[in-house]
Write a protein that holds these residues in place. Structure first.
Motif, PDB file in Angstrom:
ATOM      1  N   GLY A 190      -5.466  -3.114  -2.151  1.00  0.00           N
ATOM      2  CA  GLY A 190      -4.566  -3.530  -1.077  1.00  0.00           C
ATOM      3  C   GLY A 190      -5.254  -3.560   0.276  1.00  0.00           C
ATOM      4  N   VAL A 191      -6.090  -2.576   0.546  1.00  0.00           N
ATOM      5  CA  VAL A 191      -6.819  -2.500   1.813  1.00  0.00           C
ATOM      6  C   VAL A 191      -7.750  -3.704   1.961  1.00  0.00           C
ATOM      7  CG1 VAL A 191      -8.610  -1.240   3.076  1.00  0.00           C
ATOM      8  CG2 VAL A 191      -6.673   0.005   2.072  1.00  0.00           C
TER       9      VAL A 191
ATOM     10  N   LEU B  98      -2.046  -1.066   7.700  1.00  0.00           N
ATOM     11  CA  LEU B  98      -2.634  -0.249   6.637  1.00  0.00           C
ATOM     12  C   LEU B  98      -2.606   1.232   7.009  1.00  0.00           C
ATOM     13  CD1 LEU B  98      -5.677  -2.503   5.698  1.00  0.00           C
ATOM     14  CD2 LEU B  98      -3.629  -2.104   4.317  1.00  0.00           C
TER      15      LEU B  98
ATOM     16  N   VAL C 245      -4.341   1.029  -4.089  1.00  0.00           N
ATOM     17  CA  VAL C 245      -4.469   1.239  -2.642  1.00  0.00           C
ATOM     18  C   VAL C 245      -5.736   0.567  -2.132  1.00  0.00           C
ATOM     19  CG1 VAL C 245      -4.826   2.956  -0.826  1.00  0.00           C
ATOM     20  CG2 VAL C 245      -3.143   3.391  -2.629  1.00  0.00           C
TER      21      VAL C 245
ATOM     22  N   VAL D 154       0.831  -1.206   0.000  1.00  0.00           N
ATOM     23  CA  VAL D 154       0.000   0.000   0.000  1.00  0.00           C
ATOM     24  C   VAL D 154       0.866   1.257   0.000  1.00  0.00           C
ATOM     25  CG1 VAL D 154      -1.750   1.287   1.283  1.00  0.00           C
ATOM     26  CG2 VAL D 154      -1.918  -1.193   1.104  1.00  0.00           C
TER      27      VAL D 154
END
Length: 452
Positions: free
Chosen positions: A95-96, A158, A92, A80
Motif C-alpha cells: 500500500g505504501v 500514509l 501495508v 493501509v
C-alpha cells in the motif's frame, strides 16, 4: 504499534485520541492553507486589488482539479489502515509503495494540464479581463509544483493511517514560515507580482513533500519506503481507486459547484471577487479544523472496521460528531464577531471588507452544520463504502448549489443571496447521510452477528 510515533486506535479511550489525532492534522491543513493566505495577504497589501483578485479567481478551479486526485489519498489511507487493523504487514508495504507511485503519476498529469490549458480554463469561468493575464501566470506556476503537492498529500495520508499526524504538522510549520519569508522577499524585495507568490508556494511545497518522503524512507518495518519497490500493485491500486476515486469525484464536484458559484461572483465585478477571496481564508481555516475530525473518523473507523469492532466504530462516530460540532460552532462564532480585523489582514479596502462580511456571517457562522456530512461520510468510507456518500453529496450538495446559482441567484443578483446556497445544501445533505450511516451500521451488525 511498532514505535512511539504510532497511536493505538484499536483500544483504550477514544475522545482524547481523536483530539490528539485531529489537532495536529487540523494544524497541518491550516498551515497548508496559510501558504495561500500568505499569497493573498502579501498580494493584497503590496501588489493591489487586481493582483489580489487574480489569485482569488484561481481558488475554486484549482480545488476542482486537485480534489479529484487528492481524494485518491483517502483511498490510500483506508487501504493501509484496514491492513493495519487486520494485521497484514505485507499489504501495508504494498500500500505504501503503490500510493507513492500514484501520487507522482497524478502530480505529473495535473502539472501538464495546468501549464498547457490555463487560459481556456480561466476564460471558461468568466475571469474578468482586467485580471486574466495575471491569473493565468499564477495558475501555470502553481501547477508546476503539482507533483510535490500530490506527493505531500499521499505521504501525509500514509502517516495518518497509523495515527501519526504530528510529523506532517511540524513539516508544514517550517514550510509555512519559509513560504511567508519568500513571499515578502519576492514581492516586497524584488517587486514581483503574482509570479513571486506562486514561486514561493511551489518552493514550500517541494520542501514539505520531500521531507515527508524522507520520513517514510527512515521508517522501519512495512512502512519503510524504498524507491526500488515503488510500483503499482494491481489489487492495491484497485482498492485505492474504488475507495478514493468516489471521494475524489465528490471533492471535484464540490469544487465544480463552487466554480459555478465563482462564475456568479465574477459577474458581480472585481470587488466581489476580491471580497470572496479575502473571506475564503478564514473560511478554509475553519473548514480544515472541521475536516480534520472527518479524517480522524476515516482512520479510526478504518482500523477498527478492519479489526471487526463495530461497537468501537460507533463510539468513534459519536465522539467525533460531538467534538467537531462544538468546536466548529465556537470557531464560527468567533470569526463572525471579529470579522473586520480578520479581513483587514488581507486588504485595506473597506468596500471589499463590507462585502466579505456576508460570506463570514452566512458561510463561516453556519459551518458547524457541515459536521454532519464530514463525519458521516468519513465513517462510511472507513468501512469501505465510498460510492454511497459520493452519490448523496453529488445530488445534495452539488445539485442544490448549482440550482441555486441558476434559479435563485438571478432573482436577487446579490452576493449575500448567493452565499445562502452553502448552509442550505449542508443541512439537507447532512440529514440524509446521517440516516444512511445509521441504516448501514444496523445492517452490518446483523450480518456479523449471524456469522458468529
Amino acid at each position: 504499534m511498532a514505535n512511539s510515533k504510532n497511536m493505538d486506535l484499536l483500544s483504550g479511550s477514544i475522545w482524547d485520541k481523536i483530539l490528539k489525532f485531529a489537532i495536529p492534522l487540523a494544524a497541518s491543513s491550516i498551515f497548508q492553507q496559510l501558504f495561500n493566505s500568505a499569497d493573498v495577504a502579501v498580494v493584497g497589501k503590496f501588489a493591489g486589488d487586481a493582483a489580489l483578485a487574480a489569485v482569488g479567481a484561481n481558488t475554486f478551479v484549482i480545488n476542482l482539479m486537485v480534489n479529484l486526485f487528492v481524494g485518491l489519498s483517502i483511498g490510500a489511507n483506508v487501504v493501509v489502515a484496514n491492513a493495519l487493523g487486520e494485521g497484514r504487514p505485507r499489504s501495508v508495504s504494498r500500500g505504501v509503495h503503490t500510493s507513492v507511485a500514484v501520487s507522482l503519476a497524478c502530480g505529473v498529469l495535473l502539472g501538464l494540464i495546468g501549464i498547457f490549458f490555463a487560459r481556456p480554463i480561466l476564460t471558461a469561468i468568466s475571469t474578468p479581463a482586467d485580471i486574466l493575464d495575471q491569473a493565468i501566470l499564477y495558475f501555470r506556476i502553481y501547477f508546476m509544483g503539482m507533483p510535490f503537492i500530490m506527493l505531500y498529500n499521499f505521504c501525509a495520508a500514509l502517516l495518518r493511517s497509523k495515527g501519526d499526524t504530528k510529523r506532517p504538522f511540524y513539516v508544514l510549520l517550517v514550510a509555512g514560515a519559509i513560504n511567508l519569508v519568500l513571499n515578502i522577499l519576492f514581492v516586497v524585495g524584488f517587486h514581483m507580482d503574482v509570479d513571486g507568490v506562486a514561486i514561493a508556494t511551489v518552493i514550500a511545497n517541494v520542501i514539505s513533500s520531500v521531507t515527508l518522503l524522507v520520513f517514510l524512507r527512515r521508517e522501519t518495518g512495512p512502512f519503510k519506503f524504498n524507491f526500488w519497490k515503488m510500483r503499482f500493485t494491481p489489487w492495491i491500486l484497485g482498492r485505492i481507486i474504488k475507495i478514493g476515486l468516489p471521494a475524489g469525484v465528490q471533492g471535484a464536484l464540490f469544487s465544480f459547484s463552487n466554480v459555478c458559484i465563482q462564475s456568479a461572483i465574477n459577474s458581480l465585478g472585481s470587488t466581489a471577487v476580491a471580497a470572496s477571496a479575502v473571506a475564503m481564508n478564514p473560511e478554509l481555516i475553519v473548514y480544515f479544523w472541521l475536516a480534520s475530525f472527518g479524517h480522524a473518523c476515516v482512520t479510526f473507523v478504518g482500523q477498527n472496521y478492519g479489526a471487526r469492532n463495530l461497537e468501537r466504530c460507533k463510539k468513534v462516530v459519536r465522539w467525533t460528531l460531538l467534538l467537531s460540532g462544538l468546536s466548529t460552532f465556537a470557531l464560527g462564532a468567533l470569526t463572525s464577531i471579529f470579522y473586520h480585523p480578520i479581513l483587514s489582514i488581507f486588504t485595506n479596502d473597506e468596500a471589499t471588507i463590507a462585502t466579505g462580511m456576508y460570506r463570514v456571517y452566512i458561510v463561516i457562522g453556519l459551518e458547524f452544520i457541515n459536521v454532519l456530512i464530514d463525519v458521516s461520510s468519513g465513517a462510511l468510507r472507513g468501512m469501505g463504502k465510498s460510492m454511497l456518500p459520493t452519490l448523496i453529496c453529488v445530488f445534495g450538495i452539488c445539485g442544490i448549489r448549482i440550482s441555486w446559482v441558476f434559479v435563485m441567484f438571478p432573482k436577487f443578483g446579490t452576493f449575500k443571496a448567493l452565499m445562502f446556497c452553502y448552509p442550505i445544501s449542508w443541512l439537507v445533505t447532512g440529514i440524509v447521510l446521517v440516516c444512511i450511516y445509521g441504516r448501514f451500521v444496523r445492517k452490518k451488525k446483523i450480518e456479523w452477528s449471524s456469522e458468529k
